[in-house]
Motif scaffolding. Structure first.
Motif: not given
Length: 481
Positions: A54-56, A58, A87-88, A133-134, A136-138, A141
């Motif tokens: 879901e995100n970095i 995790k 998480d953020r 964060y944004d 890497t999270t993108e 996916q």
């Protein structure tokens, strides 16, 4: 303010490589070798399902005790470590921590992982945390960042997970039936089978193991060994060729000091705590029988020695084990280790064995111990394992490699492993390979080794990949359901 010009850019192509010889050895002979990661803690379910995250936070922060300890040291609340922060928010606090980790391996690992997986070359700080964060999270996916894709990106050929004897191994079976560039094998970790210190937990485990194997509660030592033998065969049929054990030390008992194993099991069933010497004897007897099974199957056995676990009882009650409150122990190793290995060798039942120490004072002990039991049957039969846990950093790796070089044959060494729970941890192999090549390169520059590029290159290739490839009996046709 004065500026200092430097030719050594951080994380350049020649990071950790201090001369031309080291650079040639790394870039020509080490860099592109496949990875055999023969000991880690990656969840097989996440590999089998080819999971994305879901995100970095995790994939990067969850379960990483190294990062957690650093954050606690900096005074960051547990809320942002293992607590209920988002998480953020947890990533933000880690990013704020990173600049303070200078000279800790976390500083290198953090930026290597951001660069190798995400192409991010800027230094992580609290100021750019939200943007990274944004970003890497993108990226996470996409299927390019699924578990199998991440392993392929790092050229990982083989992964051995860490599995309890009662595990079903269904994820391994399912994965083996798919077309994959990766081989996933189980590793037999039977620590719970002799963890008699906690009576309630151990009795529950005996019940589970007995029902799974002999169909009833285990009452005798013979039944315990029978049950474990059934599970060894079960693992073997599903491709397992390696076991692993986490111990403070390997115990050994003289023939004139003996306890009735059936009597000890009866004491445990009735809730009676064993004396320390009885605990050690119980572990020794179970381990010895297991080691004989491994030898019969042609497995490799691993012993991780010297961790002092769960030192903070208050935090153990709050968070449970394996949450960052273990340290280096100062246990005596040499005499009991020698006697244990000799007990197996005396009947020609000593398997290929890898020994890891957590206390660096034991480097010379293990480096000389392995030479006592190499018998010419296989190259490097007994191995001094790579720097483990607190020792898998630059200084620890250099000390381990130098000690092995001085007292054994580093040319026979089977190299690095991650011992990690993170899919972003594989640049540790790169880290190791750069350190290895730099040591050889410095010796050449100092006139301590000849510059025979072809031969030195072969030795580097062997340590990084080929020795492990030949040492382990991993092959897909080993699987026989």
């Amino acid at each position: 303010m004065q500026t200092i010009e430097t030719q050594h850019a951080f994380l350049s192509e020649d990071f950790l490589l201090q001369n031309k010889y080291a650079s040639i050895l790394y870039h020509t002979y080490a860099k592109n070798q496949p990875i055999i990661d023969y000991h880690n803690h990656l969840p097989p379910s996440q590999i089998n399902s080819n999971q994305t995250f879901e995100n970095i936070s995790k994939i990067w922060l969850a379960g990483d005790h190294y990062k957690w300890r650093a954050m606690r040291t900096l005074g960051i609340s547990e809320k942002y470590i293992t607590g209920d922060a988002t998480d953020r928010e947890k990533f933000q606090k880690w990013a704020e921590t990173v600049p303070y980790t200078l000279r800790n391996p976390l500083y290198h690992w953090t930026h290597l992982e951001l660069k190798r997986y995400f192409g991010i070359e800027e230094l992580l700080t609290g100021e750019n945390a939200d943007r990274i964060y944004d970003q890497t999270t993108e990226m996470l996916q996409g299927q390019d960042f699924s578990t199998c894709s991440l392993l392929k990106k790092m050229n990982v050929e083989t992964v051995c997970s860490t599995d309890d004897p009662t595990d079903t191994l269904e994820e391994h079976v399912q994965f083996s039936k798919k077309e994959n560039d990766l081989d996933l094998y189980p590793a037999f970790r039977p620590d719970k089978a002799y963890a008699v210190e906690n009576l309630e937990t151990y009795n529950q485990y005996l019940l589970k193991l007995g029902e799974l194997t002999i169909g009833k509660l285990i009452y005798s030592f013979e039944e315990l060994i029978q049950a474990l033998e059934i599970r060894v065969q079960y693992f073997h049929d599903r491709g397992c060729r390696v076991s692993d054990h986490g111990l403070e030390q390997l115990s050994y008992f003289e023939n004139d000091l003996s306890y009735d194993m059936d009597g000890l099991l009866e004491m445990l069933r009735y809730g009676n705590t064993l004396l320390p010497e009885q605990v050690s004897f119980f572990k020794y007897r179970v381990l010895k029988e297991l080691s004989k099974m491994y030898h019969a199957k042609g497995w490799v056995q691993q012993f991780h020695l010297g961790a002092l676990r769960n030192t903070n009882t208050r935090m153990l009650q709050v968070l449970g084990p394996d949450t960052g409150f273990d340290s280096i122990g100062d246990f005596d190793q040499a005499k009991s280790l020698a006697k244990y290995l000799n007990a197996l060798d005396s009947t020609d039942q000593l398997s290929r064995t890898i020994l890891y120490n957590l206390n660096p004072r034991d480097n010379e002990v293990l480096a000389t111990m392995i030479g006592n039991f190499n018998d010419g049957s296989i190259k490097g039969k007994i191995q001094f394992g790579s720097g483990w846990w607190y020792m898998d950093q630059k200084d620890g790796m250099e000390k381990q490699i130098n000690t092995l070089s001085n007292m054994g044959l580093v040319s026979c060494f089977i190299g690095m492993l991650t011992d990690s729970r993170s899919f972003l941890s594989f640049p540790r192999h790169e880290y190791f390979r750069r350190i290895l090549c730099n040591l050889f390169g410095k010796d050449v520059e100092n006139g301590e080794l000849p510059w025979d590029e072809a031969w030195l290159g072969k030795i580097i290739e062997d340590i990084c990949y080929k020795n492990a490839k030949n040492y382990f009996d991993f092959h897909p046709n080993n699987i026989n359901y």
